[in-house]
Design a protein around this motif. Sequence first.
Motif, PDB file in Angstrom:
ATOM      1  N   ASP A   1      49.108  44.878   0.064  1.00 51.21           N
ATOM      2  CA  ASP A   1      48.442  45.652   1.123  1.00 51.21           C
ATOM      3  C   ASP A   1      47.473  46.683   0.542  1.00 51.21           C
ATOM      4  OD1 ASP A   1      49.908  44.218   2.973  1.00 51.21           O
ATOM      5  OD2 ASP A   1      51.303  45.862   3.447  1.00 51.21           O
ATOM      6  N   PHE A   2      47.873  47.303  -0.551  1.00 49.82           N
ATOM      7  CA  PHE A   2      47.033  48.300  -1.208  1.00 49.82           C
ATOM      8  C   PHE A   2      45.721  47.671  -1.680  1.00 49.82           C
ATOM      9  CE2 PHE A   2      45.599  50.287  -5.154  1.00 49.82           C
ATOM     10  CZ  PHE A   2      45.431  51.599  -4.751  1.00 49.82           C
ATOM     11  N   PHE A   3      45.821  46.558  -2.394  1.00 56.45           N
ATOM     12  CA  PHE A   3      44.616  45.882  -2.876  1.00 56.45           C
ATOM     13  C   PHE A   3      43.725  45.459  -1.709  1.00 56.45           C
ATOM     14  CE2 PHE A   3      46.519  45.701  -7.030  1.00 56.45           C
ATOM     15  CZ  PHE A   3      45.453  45.537  -7.908  1.00 56.45           C
ATOM     16  N   ARG A   4      44.312  44.928  -0.657  1.00 55.74           N
ATOM     17  CA  ARG A   4      43.513  44.469   0.491  1.00 55.74           C
ATOM     18  C   ARG A   4      42.836  45.656   1.198  1.00 55.74           C
ATOM     19  NH1 ARG A   4      43.858  39.077  -0.155  1.00 55.74           N
ATOM     20  NH2 ARG A   4      45.890  38.437  -0.875  1.00 55.74           N
ATOM     21  N   HIS A   5      43.551  46.772   1.269  1.00 54.68           N
ATOM     22  CA  HIS A   5      42.957  47.974   1.868  1.00 54.68           C
ATOM     23  C   HIS A   5      41.774  48.450   1.028  1.00 54.68           C
ATOM     24  CE1 HIS A   5      42.419  52.220   2.860  1.00 54.68           C
ATOM     25  NE2 HIS A   5      42.899  51.925   4.032  1.00 54.68           N
ATOM     26  N   ARG A   6      41.936  48.429  -0.284  1.00 58.71           N
ATOM     27  CA  ARG A   6      40.853  48.884  -1.158  1.00 58.71           C
ATOM     28  C   ARG A   6      39.619  48.005  -1.015  1.00 58.71           C
ATOM     29  NH1 ARG A   6      39.911  52.880  -1.363  1.00 58.71           N
ATOM     30  NH2 ARG A   6      38.796  52.899  -3.316  1.00 58.71           N
ATOM     31  N   ILE A   7      39.821  46.674  -0.893  1.00 62.11           N
ATOM     32  CA  ILE A   7      38.625  45.835  -0.758  1.00 62.11           C
ATOM     33  C   ILE A   7      38.017  45.976   0.636  1.00 62.11           C
ATOM     34  CG2 ILE A   7      39.323  44.245  -2.580  1.00 62.11           C
ATOM     35  CD1 ILE A   7      39.787  42.144  -0.375  1.00 62.11           C
ATOM     36  N   ASP A   8      38.849  46.204   1.654  1.00 62.24           N
ATOM     37  CA  ASP A   8      38.295  46.493   2.984  1.00 62.24           C
ATOM     38  C   ASP A   8      37.368  47.704   2.909  1.00 62.24           C
ATOM     39  OD1 ASP A   8      39.637  44.406   4.234  1.00 62.24           O
ATOM     40  OD2 ASP A   8      41.226  45.679   5.065  1.00 62.24           O
ATOM     41  N   TYR A   9      37.857  48.743   2.250  1.00 66.61           N
ATOM     42  CA  TYR A   9      37.069  49.968   2.117  1.00 66.61           C
ATOM     43  C   TYR A   9      35.796  49.714   1.311  1.00 66.61           C
ATOM     44  CZ  TYR A   9      35.732  54.734   1.056  1.00 66.61           C
ATOM     45  OH  TYR A   9      35.026  55.896   0.932  1.00 66.61           O
ATOM     46  N   ALA A  10      35.935  49.003   0.206  1.00 67.88           N
ATOM     47  CA  ALA A  10      34.777  48.756  -0.665  1.00 67.88           C
ATOM     48  C   ALA A  10      33.697  47.963   0.054  1.00 67.88           C
ATOM     49  CB  ALA A  10      35.220  48.041  -1.931  1.00 67.88           C
ATOM     50  N   TYR A  11      34.103  47.001   0.867  1.00 62.89           N
ATOM     51  CA  TYR A  11      33.120  46.186   1.585  1.00 62.89           C
ATOM     52  C   TYR A  11      32.614  46.857   2.861  1.00 62.89           C
ATOM     53  CZ  TYR A  11      33.677  42.180  -1.497  1.00 62.89           C
ATOM     54  OH  TYR A  11      33.665  41.348  -2.589  1.00 62.89           O
TER      55      TYR A  11
END
Length: 193
Positions: free
Chosen positions: A86-96
């Motif tokens: 979930d952490f990794f997916r949240h970070r890529i959501d934010y980055a994109y």
Amino acid sequence: MPRSKEYDHQDVLDAATSQFLDKGYKGVSVNDLVKATKLNKHSMYQEFGNKEGLFCACIDNYVQTVYRSFGHILRRHPLGLTNIDDFFRHRIDYAYSGKGNGCLLLTTVAEKEQVDKVVLDRVQHHWTLQKADFKLCLDAARERGDIPEHKDTDILSNHLFCQLIGMVIMIKGGTDRQTVEMMIDMILAHVRQ
């Protein structure tokens, strides 16, 4: 009677952080900071000591702001691999999403020759805390049998951290989202083996 502050501390940190992200530590002059923050030099030196003191305050504020946004994900109970995913997916959501304008910690390390050891130590401190959160989740996952018992969670937490930094750089460089999401799947598959 002492004069009261006529500026908002958070606004000053936000404006200074924006300058450091845009120009880097060396590229920002004291005059740039005075103009951006709307502080006079006396107030800036009185509040932060010097440019480096303001920069350190910006780093601490940046980390606190980012952690308010997503740091809790790794510390949710029950701890484990789901939190890491979930952490990794949240970070890529934010980055994109295009909301951020870079990572102050990565920018700082990229110009490490331009900053003092105290600044780099502060960055390393924050990164150590990030890796400790990964380790908590990994230890819990290992205790439940979600990852093999022989796996060294210290090494795995460093591995996850390196993967996170690499993904942030790749996204910044234009890597498509599907590729990054497949990387997350591969990272977690490696952890489980």
